[in-house]
Scaffold this active site. Structure first.
Site, mmCIF file in Angstrom:
data_model
loop_
_atom_site.group_PDB
_atom_site.id
_atom_site.type_symbol
_atom_site.label_atom_id
_atom_site.label_comp_id
_atom_site.label_asym_id
_atom_site.label_seq_id
_atom_site.Cartn_x
_atom_site.Cartn_y
_atom_site.Cartn_z
ATOM 1 N N ASP A 424 48.246 36.103 36.106
ATOM 2 C CA ASP A 424 47.474 35.347 37.089
ATOM 3 C C ASP A 424 47.599 36.048 38.446
ATOM 4 O OD1 ASP A 424 45.928 33.320 38.105
ATOM 5 O OD2 ASP A 424 47.322 31.713 37.594
ATOM 6 N N GLU A 427 43.985 39.499 41.387
ATOM 7 C CA GLU A 427 42.731 40.016 41.963
ATOM 8 C C GLU A 427 42.943 41.227 42.888
ATOM 9 O OE1 GLU A 427 42.340 36.469 40.094
ATOM 10 O OE2 GLU A 427 43.538 36.658 41.923
ATOM 11 N N ASP A 502 39.766 29.168 38.154
ATOM 12 C CA ASP A 502 39.945 27.768 38.531
ATOM 13 C C ASP A 502 38.625 27.092 38.870
ATOM 14 O OD1 ASP A 502 42.582 28.455 38.230
ATOM 15 O OD2 ASP A 502 42.960 28.676 40.375
#
Length: 829
Positions: A424, A427, A502
């Site tokens: 997670d 990015e 999300d």
């Protein structure tokens, strides 16, 4: 006077346009002399630009443009298959133009001004530069303008909101940016989000080609939004390095794209089961409670995700010993129940003096640095630790040495029995900054040619997955690694499954998942799935159930939710909904042999299992903008219920005959039908001639061995399908330990014949029954296996041959499975 006024207006208009062009600052490539030819590459060069055009294969052409007199470095994180193969191409180089011809393409290059056009072997135009603009640069940025015809349909770009067809509503067009971003609770207006891929397909009148931009800087694609006749591609740095990828079918484009950027590995079979997750399950007693409830309630499940509350102070590679005193024992106990445990390891080690991750990374120089040479630090989850808050440091995954060091950090976790790693925040995401990520100026190794984050940002997620995947493979060299990533780029399919982050728990978000996930599949990412129910906010019971029913047919099926929402396990909405949700998950397990077979195809061809209808029916223009239903493989058409309190659902059926999976009712294609639905309904249809490989319900994939394999066969005069099987977990299949068999049917006036023929591999499934459910006329009166008559029975007994009529449509035949070729004949009375 009127004539003079007209001339004045034209002169003013010309002056205005000239000023606009000059103010934009873009400098075009301009005129080019004749090229220099080396092998299958033509290089054009003038005083300020260099362009090369290379024939990679008969279907793939590479174009590189850089606003200088020489290229810097021919390097790619995404393309692994660009070496020119043995290709036949002819080159006709003239003073004003150059013509290239391969077996399937023609490339016309105009020298003055420099423009490129692509056509098929018959000369039909496929793609071309805009004649007025072509390629240009300004201040380090590069841009390319391409013609966009009114009947061209555009798809792809990775994880994007909006319609499947990127021409948009009434061809208003989209303007998409490729810059991976942490966008909590995003909606249909949000761009960019977590995973951009600079690749798109063009569909026109049944013919398809693709364009892939191999540039990792922030890039932008304007699909007729600014000008309906233009598709523009720009990047904030680097080269305009793109590949024209021929079709003519969508499948051919994806196969050629996968040959460039790599194939998704075959996942472990357990990863295709039902995955239960939440931010967060803790302490250990809660995890055991979740596992026990699945088994007590007999709801199938294979995986439980434990989120960051398992860590000590949110520090990656740690366990909170109060919440999880003995991780290895817990994981072993849960594995005995048929569960795999997956933990997150976000790529932001806590600045924790004395901890082996921080200390070893500092010592070896593996963390990203500021321009002044100091270690770059920023707040992420470890800064939220209420006891010992600290900022994070960040591995430089653009360094081969750092990737190797990072991958080896997973050794202890794998020894504890963790089955896979959830990546997670890659990015990369940081807190308390306007852009939510690293400054563009931080420094990266860039595999030996130092650069800044402006160049590495988009591949940071890809490289973090590469480091993790390769580390797991080194640690457990005979097991298939599993990683799940939020961020992705072209090439990420080589290392991880992807989920689109999300999102929100609402009906528009539910409906948006079909075009988004289909678009990801069309961008080369086949192992995909979204959080069931939506991540942020709490769904209604009905919304959760509809989302679950749709997710049965996603390659990756995971229920995940935010800590601020209500718990949403399948039983969380009451007894009525629990029964409906249980049946949906059972259907997933019934279809697992088919789904696993489709994932194997994807690993070999690059063709996504979940795909839009136009992919298989490019000649049907009714499918070009259809994005509320989809295909799972070539046999199943899925039409999930996407609106609240629905009593009916319209379904478009393409060419051919289709069969309602539940009722067996036959429908003629090329029409829209209306099916009645209630809360239990999961509308999907089977294509004529299909072999649908299924099984009885199991509680987890570890129970599959020895259970009967059922093959549902739908009518066609002559059809066939390949079934792939292996042990589902190890890499032994790479050494030939797999089984591939060809299933065929031939229907004649006196009945039909089923033939099963082994075609490759040495793997032998555990002894089991093979059950054929055959859609066939009621006039069948005799069944033979290898020429010997099989008795008709009222009830099929395990391990014994027999056949019975199930209903008006299906006959069921049971035989013992065998390694050799065999036939089954159904004879009419």
């Amino acid at each position: 006077m009127l004539r003079q006024l007209s001339i004045l207006i034209l002169c003013q208009l010309f002056l205005h346009l000239s000023l606009m062009a000059n103010s934009s600052g873009w400098q075009g490539v301009g005129d080019m002399p004749k090229p220099k030819k080396e092998g299958h590459t033509l290089t054009f060069k003038n005083k300020h630009s260099i362009v090369s055009v290379s024939v990679i294969s008969a279907d793939v052409i590479r174009v590189r443009y850089y606003p200088a007199t020489k290229f810097v470095r021919d390097h790619s994180y995404t393309v692994i298959g660009r070496a020119t193969v043995d290709v036949s191409a002819q080159y006709d180089i003239q003073s004003q133009s150059t013509h290239i011809q391969t077996e399937r393409l023609q490339v016309q290059i105009q020298h003055r001004p420099f423009r490129i056009a692509f056509a098929d072997q018959e000369g039909h135009s496929l793609d071309q530069d805009d004649p007025d603009r072509g390629m240009a640069s300004v201040g380090g940025s590069v841009k390319l303008w391409k013609r966009l015809r009114p009947d061209e349909h555009i798809y792809g770009f990775g994880e994007k909101s909006g319609r499947l067809n990127k021409r948009g509503w009434k061809q208003g067009g989209y303007n998409y940016t490729i810059w991976n971003s942490d966008t909590f609770s995003y909606d249909s207006s949000t761009d960019p989000i977590y995973a951009g891929v600079p690749f798109y397909l063009v569909m026109r009148a049944g013919r398809t080609h693709g364009i892939f931009l191999d540039n990792t800087f922030r890039s932008n694609f304007d699909i007729g939004h600014e000008n309906p006749d233009l598709l523009s591609i720009s990047a904030a740095g680097g080269e305009m390095d793109y590949y024209f990828i021929n079709g003519p079918t969508p499948a051919a484009v994806m196969q050629n794209y996968a040959a460039l950027t790599g194939y998704a590995p075959l996942p472990p079979r357990w990863a295709l089961g039902y995955n239960q997750s939440r931010y967060s399950y803790y302490p250990e007693e809660k995890v055991r409670f979740i596992a026990d409830n699945f088994r007590i309630r007999k709801i199938p499940a294979d995986v439980i995700f434990i989120d960051i509350h398992h860590q000590e102070g949110y520090a990656p590679f740690t366990w909170d010993k109060q919440r999880f005193p003995d991780p290895a024992r817990m994981i072993a106990d849960l594995k005995a129940q048929g569960f795999r445990i997956i933990t997150p390891v976000d790529p932001h080690p806590k600045k924790l003096p004395g901890h082996f991750v921080y200390e070893s990374g500092i010592k070896a120089g593996h963390f990203i640095k500021n321009p002044d040479g100091s270690i770059y630090e920023a707040p992420v989850w470890p800064s939220k630790d209420p006891i010992n808050p600290a900022w994070s440091v960040f591995p430089d995954f653009s360094s081969k040495e750092a990737r190797s060091w990072y991958g080896d950090l997973f050794k202890e976790r794998m020894e504890q029995g963790v089955a896979g790693i959830w990546i997670d925040m890659n990015e990369p995401a940081v807190f308390n900054t306007p852009n939510g990520t690293f400054p563009n100026q931080v420094l990266h190794d860039n595999e030996g040619l130092p650069s800044t984050h402006a160049e590495i940002h988009n591949v940071y997620g890809l490289l973090s997955c590469q480091a993790t995947y390769e580390g797991l493979l080194r640690i457990q060299p005979n097991l298939r690694p599993f990683t799940l990533s939020r961020a992705a780029f072209a090439g990420s399919q080589r290392y991880s499954a992807i989920w689109p982050g999300d999102d929100t728990a609402d009906w528009p978000s539910l409906r948006a998942k079909i075009p988004m996930l289909c678009g990801m599949g069309l961008s080369g990412l086949p192992f995909i799935g979204a959080d069931i129910g939506g991540y942020a906010t709490t769904p209604s019971a009905e919304l959760f159930t509809r989302w679950l029913q749709m997710s049965i047919f996603f390659p990756f099926m995971r229920n995940h939710s935010d800590i601020r929402t209500e718990f949403r396990e399948p039983w969380a909405f009451g007894i009525t909904y629990e029964a409906i949700n249980k049946r949906a998950i059972e259907l997933r397990y019934e279809l697992l042999p088919y789904i696993y077979n489709e994932m194997h195809k994807a690993s070999q061809t690059g063709i996504p299992p979940m795909r839009p209808l136009f992919f298989d029916y490019p000649e049907d223009e009714s499918t070009y903008t259809l994005d509320n239903q989809f295909l799972l493989g070539g046999e199943l058409l899925i039409a999930p219920v996407l609106t609240p309190e629905a009593s009916s659902r319209k379904v478009y059926l393409p060419k051919g005959k289709w069969y309602d999976y539940w009722t067996g009712e036959e429908y003629q294609g090329e029409q829209t039908i209306t099916v009645e639905v209630d809360l239990t309904s999961i509308p999907f249809f089977v294509k004529q001639g299909s072999f649908l490989f299924t099984q009885a319900v199991v509680q987890h994939t570890g129970e599959m061995a020895g259970h009967p394999l059922e093959v549902k066969i739908y009518p066609a005069e002559d059809s066939q399908a390949l079934l792939y099987e292996d042990d589902g977990e190890t890499l032994a299949y790479q050494q030939g330990q797999y089984q591939e068999r060809l299933f065929q049917q031939k229907r004649k006036k006196d009945g039909l014949q089923i033939t099963v023929t082994p075609t490759a591999g040495t793997f032998q499934p555990q002894e089991r029954d093979l059950v054929f459910s055959i859609y066939t006329p009621s006039s069948i009166s005799q069944v033979q296996h290898q020429g010997s008559t099989i008795s008709e029975v009222k009830v099929l007994q395990p391990g014994k041959q027999g056949w019975q009529r199930i209903d008006a449509h299906f006959i069921k035949i049971q035989v013992r499975d065998q390694a050799s070729k065999f036939t089954i004949d159904l004879l009419k009375g």
